[in-house]
Motif scaffolding. Sequence first.
Motif, short mmCIF file in Angstrom:
data_model
loop_
_atom_site.label_atom_id
_atom_site.label_comp_id
_atom_site.label_asym_id
_atom_site.label_seq_id
_atom_site.Cartn_x
_atom_site.Cartn_y
_atom_site.Cartn_z
N LYS A 1 -19.92 -38.09 3.63
CA LYS A 1 -18.81 -38.33 4.54
C LYS A 1 -18.00 -37.04 4.67
O LYS A 1 -17.82 -36.31 3.71
N ALA A 2 -17.53 -36.79 5.90
CA ALA A 2 -16.68 -35.64 6.18
C ALA A 2 -15.33 -36.16 6.67
O ALA A 2 -15.29 -36.97 7.60
N GLU A 3 -14.25 -35.72 6.04
CA GLU A 3 -12.92 -36.19 6.43
C GLU A 3 -12.13 -35.06 7.08
O GLU A 3 -11.81 -34.06 6.46
N ASN A 4 -11.83 -35.26 8.36
CA ASN A 4 -11.01 -34.33 9.13
C ASN A 4 -9.62 -34.96 9.23
O ASN A 4 -9.42 -35.93 9.94
N LYS B 1 -7.39 -33.19 15.83
CA LYS B 1 -8.28 -32.47 16.73
C LYS B 1 -9.69 -32.42 16.17
O LYS B 1 -9.88 -32.36 14.96
N THR B 2 -10.68 -32.41 17.05
CA THR B 2 -12.06 -32.22 16.62
C THR B 2 -12.22 -30.82 16.05
O THR B 2 -11.66 -29.85 16.59
N VAL B 3 -12.95 -30.71 14.96
CA VAL B 3 -13.23 -29.41 14.34
C VAL B 3 -14.67 -29.05 14.70
O VAL B 3 -15.57 -29.88 14.62
N TYR B 4 -14.87 -27.79 15.10
CA TYR B 4 -16.18 -27.31 15.54
C TYR B 4 -16.74 -26.29 14.55
O TYR B 4 -16.00 -25.56 13.89
N GLY C 1 -25.11 -24.69 5.21
CA GLY C 1 -25.40 -25.09 6.58
C GLY C 1 -24.11 -25.32 7.34
O GLY C 1 -23.07 -24.77 6.97
N SER C 2 -24.18 -26.14 8.39
CA SER C 2 -22.98 -26.38 9.18
C SER C 2 -23.03 -27.75 9.84
O SER C 2 -24.08 -28.38 9.92
N ILE C 3 -21.86 -28.19 10.28
CA ILE C 3 -21.71 -29.42 11.06
C ILE C 3 -21.17 -28.99 12.41
O ILE C 3 -20.12 -28.33 12.48
N ALA C 4 -21.85 -29.33 13.49
CA ALA C 4 -21.46 -28.87 14.83
C ALA C 4 -20.07 -29.38 15.22
O ALA C 4 -19.24 -28.62 15.73
N GLU C 5 -19.80 -30.66 14.99
CA GLU C 5 -18.50 -31.25 15.35
C GLU C 5 -18.08 -32.27 14.31
O GLU C 5 -18.89 -33.09 13.89
N VAL C 6 -16.81 -32.22 13.91
CA VAL C 6 -16.24 -33.21 13.00
C VAL C 6 -15.02 -33.81 13.71
O VAL C 6 -13.98 -33.17 13.82
N PRO C 7 -15.14 -35.04 14.22
CA PRO C 7 -14.01 -35.66 14.90
C PRO C 7 -12.91 -36.02 13.91
O PRO C 7 -13.15 -36.08 12.71
N LYS D 1 -17.62 -28.73 0.21
CA LYS D 1 -16.48 -28.71 1.13
C LYS D 1 -16.95 -28.08 2.42
O LYS D 1 -18.05 -27.53 2.50
N ALA D 2 -16.13 -28.15 3.43
CA ALA D 2 -16.46 -27.53 4.71
C ALA D 2 -15.19 -26.95 5.32
O ALA D 2 -14.08 -27.36 4.98
N ALA D 3 -15.37 -26.02 6.22
CA ALA D 3 -14.25 -25.43 6.95
C ALA D 3 -14.74 -25.08 8.35
O ALA D 3 -15.84 -24.54 8.51
N GLY D 4 -13.94 -25.42 9.34
CA GLY D 4 -14.32 -25.15 10.72
C GLY D 4 -13.11 -24.80 11.56
O GLY D 4 -12.02 -24.56 11.03
N PHE D 5 -13.29 -24.82 12.86
CA PHE D 5 -12.26 -24.35 13.78
C PHE D 5 -11.85 -25.43 14.77
O PHE D 5 -12.66 -26.27 15.16
N SER D 6 -10.59 -25.39 15.18
CA SER D 6 -10.07 -26.40 16.11
C SER D 6 -10.46 -26.12 17.56
O SER D 6 -10.12 -26.88 18.45
#
Length: 130
Positions: free
Chosen positions: A54-57, A61-64, A88-94, A120-125
């Motif tokens: 599970k990924a919790e944002n 905003k969606t994270v890309y 790896g990566s996750i394309a979109e995390v709503p 953990k993960a980190a992405g952009f808005s």
Amino acid sequence: MTGVILWVSTPVAVALTQIRLFDLSYNECPPELAQGAVISSGSAAANCFIVKGKAENGTYKTVYDADIFGRIYDANNDSVMQNRTRLGSIAEVPPGVSDFELRISVPATQPTPLKLKQFKAAGFSGQVRR
């Protein structure tokens, strides 16, 4: 007297957003994904696994392009991804909680069960890559 108006356009700031990853598990890949799996050293045999969780944002905003980081150890507590924490990566995390999957290859010589640590993960808005 003449005036000059200068218009400067600056890109919108895109902030790095932290994503919590939890409820981690893994399964062997289905045969169609596992066929021909090799590790980075070339032709060494490898086992294919799908890491799920599970990924919790926590933002609205969606994270890309969220990069996934973590450590994976084999049954002997040896690292299966030497000197590598980006997995790896996750394309979109709503916003909210969503499912994610990640395919990994592990050298066939490393015994299971695998231990999934410090994920953990980190992405952009906003979208950074096209």
